[in-house]
Design a protein around this motif. Structure first.
Motif, mmCIF file in Angstrom:
data_model
loop_
_atom_site.group_PDB
_atom_site.id
_atom_site.type_symbol
_atom_site.label_atom_id
_atom_site.label_comp_id
_atom_site.label_asym_id
_atom_site.label_seq_id
_atom_site.Cartn_x
_atom_site.Cartn_y
_atom_site.Cartn_z
ATOM 1 N N ALA A 114 0.983 -1.262 -0.044
ATOM 2 C CA ALA A 114 -0.042 0.118 0.056
ATOM 3 C C ALA A 114 0.902 1.089 0.021
ATOM 4 O O ALA A 114 0.586 2.406 -0.648
ATOM 5 C CB ALA A 114 -0.934 -0.068 1.313
ATOM 6 N N VAL A 115 2.038 1.296 0.925
ATOM 7 C CA VAL A 115 2.868 2.435 0.773
ATOM 8 C C VAL A 115 3.515 2.595 -0.552
ATOM 9 O O VAL A 115 3.797 3.516 -0.811
ATOM 10 C CB VAL A 115 3.980 2.308 2.023
ATOM 11 N N GLU A 139 -1.747 3.704 0.324
ATOM 12 C CA GLU A 139 -2.027 4.089 1.644
ATOM 13 C C GLU A 139 -1.827 5.711 1.455
ATOM 14 O O GLU A 139 -0.777 6.140 1.484
ATOM 15 C CB GLU A 139 -1.281 3.467 2.848
ATOM 16 N N ARG A 140 -2.904 6.425 1.396
ATOM 17 C CA ARG A 140 -3.022 7.762 1.074
ATOM 18 C C ARG A 140 -2.069 8.466 2.254
ATOM 19 O O ARG A 140 -2.225 8.074 3.371
ATOM 20 C CB ARG A 140 -4.220 8.755 1.173
ATOM 21 N N PRO A 153 12.666 7.604 2.743
ATOM 22 C CA PRO A 153 12.611 6.929 4.100
ATOM 23 C C PRO A 153 11.300 6.341 4.572
ATOM 24 O O PRO A 153 11.482 5.230 5.194
ATOM 25 C CB PRO A 153 12.981 8.309 4.885
ATOM 26 N N ASN A 154 10.127 6.861 4.458
ATOM 27 C CA ASN A 154 8.935 6.317 4.540
ATOM 28 C C ASN A 154 8.858 4.790 4.064
ATOM 29 O O ASN A 154 8.104 3.904 4.583
ATOM 30 C CB ASN A 154 7.741 7.074 4.350
ATOM 31 N N LEU A 155 8.965 4.946 2.534
ATOM 32 C CA LEU A 155 9.118 3.519 1.582
ATOM 33 C C LEU A 155 9.931 2.457 2.494
ATOM 34 O O LEU A 155 9.611 1.450 2.407
ATOM 35 C CB LEU A 155 9.032 3.863 0.251
ATOM 36 N N PHE A 156 11.365 3.076 2.497
ATOM 37 C CA PHE A 156 12.061 2.043 3.126
ATOM 38 C C PHE A 156 11.746 1.648 4.316
ATOM 39 O O PHE A 156 11.894 0.107 4.787
ATOM 40 C CB PHE A 156 13.407 2.534 3.168
ATOM 41 N N MET A 157 11.101 2.360 5.421
ATOM 42 C CA MET A 157 10.856 1.900 6.488
ATOM 43 C C MET A 157 9.535 0.713 6.412
ATOM 44 O O MET A 157 9.697 -0.323 7.052
ATOM 45 C CB MET A 157 10.026 2.869 7.165
ATOM 46 N N VAL A 159 8.951 -1.280 3.749
ATOM 47 C CA VAL A 159 9.687 -2.351 3.275
ATOM 48 C C VAL A 159 10.313 -3.158 4.351
ATOM 49 O O VAL A 159 10.295 -4.436 4.407
ATOM 50 C CB VAL A 159 10.538 -1.959 2.014
ATOM 51 N N ALA A 160 11.210 -2.455 5.046
ATOM 52 C CA ALA A 160 12.086 -3.110 6.022
ATOM 53 C C ALA A 160 11.237 -3.712 6.941
ATOM 54 O O ALA A 160 11.425 -5.006 7.720
ATOM 55 C CB ALA A 160 13.111 -2.223 6.632
ATOM 56 N N GLU A 161 10.274 -3.020 7.693
ATOM 57 C CA GLU A 161 9.266 -3.554 8.430
ATOM 58 C C GLU A 161 8.541 -4.957 7.923
ATOM 59 O O GLU A 161 8.252 -5.875 8.741
ATOM 60 C CB GLU A 161 8.163 -2.663 8.996
#
Ligand SMILES: Nc1ncnc2c1ncn2[C@@H]1O[C@H](COP(=O)(O)OP(=O)(O)O)[C@@H](O)[C@H]1O
Ligand SMILES: [Mg+2]
Length: 404
Positions: A114-115, A139-140, A153-157, A159-161
């Protein structure tokens, strides 16, 4: 000697028969991968060096190493005209779908997708046919601000989570990082800052021309804290000898000590050049051992091959003004050179040369090792420029060349 058994492999990214002199940097990668798997903080790696020193080869080796340790990997090569977002999005998508197929509970993989959808919406670019297949709404507000330094950074977060939830770890390997613009580099740096703070299982390994001098302010100080910048350079003489002798002996043949010395002198230890010399000397020799005389006899042939395959491809992409600028640099020698000295050679004002300098940097032909300095990104390029344009005539039109 038998050409089929020739062990040498000149060519961009071709794995060498013997990866000489790179134990320290490979060890550094091993420690990085191991520590991140154990959730311990470690600096990411950005390997920098000139063209033909073996960065791509190292990146490929490191990808294999990461996979052997259980990482999911993404390996991409940056281009002059492709954004970081467009480059990474399809690979992150593939990765999330792989994670989705792994056993495990939780909804972080779906959130990751979603992200990613939100991110792709935010950058408003065509990522080709990114077909998601799954019925997941973006995810709006997650990674669609349009500000890459926030969104990446939000996308990497996420993905990593997602990876963490499935007990996986991710290694992202990026070649030719110098093609990213400062916003993209700074977004990558910010993203890795988040990974370190949260000790998430995502590592970055990059390779390219030196980029640190081009970063400024906050990005630069973050970069220095978060990344280590191993310098990938020419090989010292013992490693050059090993890179040549070991593959020859492994093939049951031999090479004389003075022949090795000559190759070191001719190549200055640059890996691409020594593969080419090894390759041609082997083919030219009638029988073992490869002698000094054989090496000397191949020099013209090797020079011609390097001109055609290694140097020429870069030269052909240049405008006459760019060629003239590089020829002026070559007139001054191997470099680096002060921009003001180059301007003097050209009989031009330094301020008028800004655009040609900028386009040469963008094309990856030169870089600035420190403020006010310019250097070739290709080793021995000064010698090539003098060969291809024997006469330096500032102001004259550019034409011809030794192999035209
Ligand atoms: N450590 C090494 N020892 C010997 N040859 C090497 C080594 N590393 C790279 N090479 C050779 O050098 C050439 C250039 O390697 P590449 O990875 O494409 O360089 P770069 O990415 O830095 O331009 C290839 O032919 C490769 O086989
Ligand atoms: Mg490369």
């Amino acid at each position: 000697m038998d050409r089929i058994r020739n062990p040498f492999s000149p060519g961009a990214g071709s794995p060498p028969p013997e990866l000489a002199g790179r134990d320290a940097v490979m060890e550094q990668a091993k420690v990085l991968f191991g520590r991140v798997l154990a959730r311990r903080p470690e600096k990411s790696l950005l390997m920098t060096g000139l063209r033909g020193v073996g960065k791509t080869v190292l990146l490929n080796e490191m990808e294999r190493m990461a996979q052997a340790l259980g990482y999911r990997t993404i390996l991409v090569e940056a281009h002059e005209n492709k954004s970081l977002a467009v480059l990474l999005a399809p690979h992150l998508r593939r990765l999330l779908f792989e994670l989705d197929r792994l056993a495990g509970a939780g909804n972080k993989v779906r959130r990751g997708i979603a992200v990613l959808k939100s991110f792709i919406g935010g950058i408003r670019v065509n990522v080709g046919d990114v077909e998601f297949g799954l019925d997941i709404e973006p995810e709006r507000g997650a990674a669609d601000s349009g500000d890459l330094e926030v969104d990446l950074p939000n996308l990497f977060m996420s993905v990593a989570e997602a990876a963490e939830e499935r007990g996986a770890a991710v290694a992202i390997l990026i070649d030719e990082i110098q093609y990213f613009n400062t916003t993209e580099l700074s977004a990558l740096i910010m993203a890795m800052h988040k990974m370190q703070q949260r000790q998430l299982p995502l590592v970055l390994v990059g390779a390219g021309l030196p980029i640190l001098p081009g970063l400024a302010g906050e990005s630069k100080s973050y970069a220095e804290r978060l990344f280590s910048f191993p310098d990938v350079g020419p090989l010292p003489e013992p490693d050059t000898d090993k890179a040549l002798r070991d593959p020859i002996e492994e093939a049951g043949e031999a090479i004389d000590a003075d022949a090795l010395q000559a190759i070191f002198r001719l190549t200055r230890g640059y890996p691409y050049f020594l593969q080419e010399w090894g390759y041609q000397a082997w083919n030219h020799a009638a029988a073992s051992p490869i002698s000094l005389q054989i090496v000397n006899e191949t020099t013209d042939q090797v020079t011609r091959r390097l001109d055609e395959n290694f140097f020429r491809v870069r030269f052909d992409r240049l405008t006459p003004r760019e060629k003239q600028y590089l020829r002026a640099m070559a007139e001054l020698g191997a470099g680096p050179h002060r921009s003001s000295d180059i301007a003097d050679k050209l009989g031009a004002k330094i301020t008028t040369l800004g655009p040609v300098r900028a386009s040469l940097i963008k094309k990856g032909m030169v870089y600035s090792p420190s403020h006010g300095d310019m250097a070739f990104t290709v080793p021995l390029f000064d010698e090539f420029m003098r060969r291809v344009m024997p006469v330096f005539a500032p102001g004259a039109r550019v034409s011809g060349g030794v192999h035209d």
